[in-house]
Design a protein around this motif. Sequence first.
Motif, PDB file in Angstrom:
ATOM      1  N   ARG A  97     -78.455  39.872  -6.544  1.00 14.87           N
ATOM      2  CA  ARG A  97     -78.176  38.662  -5.501  1.00 14.87           C
ATOM      3  C   ARG A  97     -79.198  37.994  -5.011  1.00 14.87           C
ATOM      4  N   GLN A 142     -77.330  39.579 -13.438  1.00 12.52           N
ATOM      5  CA  GLN A 142     -76.065  39.933 -13.005  1.00 12.52           C
ATOM      6  C   GLN A 142     -75.513  41.155 -13.666  1.00 12.52           C
ATOM      7  N   ARG A 199     -78.619  38.479   2.119  1.00 11.94           N
ATOM      8  CA  ARG A 199     -78.116  38.969   0.814  1.00 11.94           C
ATOM      9  C   ARG A 199     -77.890  40.694   1.029  1.00 11.94           C
ATOM     10  N   GLU A 247     -74.474  40.783   2.685  1.00 12.12           N
ATOM     11  CA  GLU A 247     -73.515  40.819   1.552  1.00 12.12           C
ATOM     12  C   GLU A 247     -73.447  42.109   0.756  1.00 12.12           C
TER      13      GLU A 247
END
Length: 368
Positions: A284, A290, A358, A361
């Motif tokens: 992130r 990813q 982040r 998150e």
Amino acid sequence: MTIETVHVDLGDRAYDVRIGRGLLYRAGTEIAALFGRRRVAILTDENVAALHLASLQQSLAATGIEASALVLPAGEATKCWAELGHAVEWLISQRIERKDLVVALGGGVIGDLAGFAAAILRRGVRFVQIPTSLLAQVDSSVGGKTGINSPQGKNLIGSFHQPGLVLADIDVLGTLEPRDFRAGYGEVAKYGLLGDENFFDWLEKAGPQLASDPMALQRAVRHSVEMKAGIVQRDETEQGERALLNLGHTFGHVLESVTGYSDRLLHGEGVAIGCTLAFDLSARMGLCSQEAPSRVAAHFAAMGLPSRISDIAGEIPDNETLIAMMGQDKKVQDGKLRFILARGIGDAFVTDAVDRDRLHEVLAASRL
């Protein structure tokens, strides 16, 4: 299978980690050859004592070593002031002197507590680690970190006190409950994630068979110990590189704390969740691809390990509480949170430049 030796080169504190099958039954010979026939005081727990204490005592007696034993309660809650005091007072009552030996027979809890007791008894008594869990064999028995927990956080009280010898008997791992074996595997995978992608590649193929393949298991233990020994030799007291060994632990320790150091979450399970969170945070923040966190989570799932906060039974405090508790982590410097993040699998690093948004998150997503 032969017995293999990994040497931990720390000058006058150097020692060997012996890895192989049948070492518990050779313990008397191994100890007598290195230390002579000194008096030995064994610290263990109820679960391990029922399985392995008699074998160790017989091995020591066969080589003429006088041994006594204290059996402590099993579980993470034993790493506390009360049981540390109990152990130290018992060692004093046994008249254990500086040239005698304390033997830690058990998993990470017993190893940490016995090592700390040996460190503070008479300002330092020698000790031997005989780790009986996968987690202890690949991690906590090597490197000299000893200590107990505080209600405010894990391993906040302790010292560095290197063992004189580590005997990692692969055979005793066959007596572990499947969940305990899997939890220990969380620490094995950590080594590939922090610094050896080829090892992680191998684990993705060999991991599911480790419990039934002694040769693969010994290879995994040996390689993990080699990696840890190399880091410890370069940074014994965690001034820099050694912090990499805490990949996943900043998250994992907080989750252990809020679950009361109970069977709700074993240490290696917390590490598995923590490693996944660390890779998710890295992705992130744009530090790694990813795909990396998905690959990490998929491997832990394949091994039967949790990878999300939502995998933990029961309520977990809100994210602000978790982040506040991270402020007690041992890696905090000048009030700044320090995390082990990754540029990719096998490429971890330490940083305090963490994006708080982040971080929120990542914790929120892990609860879904």
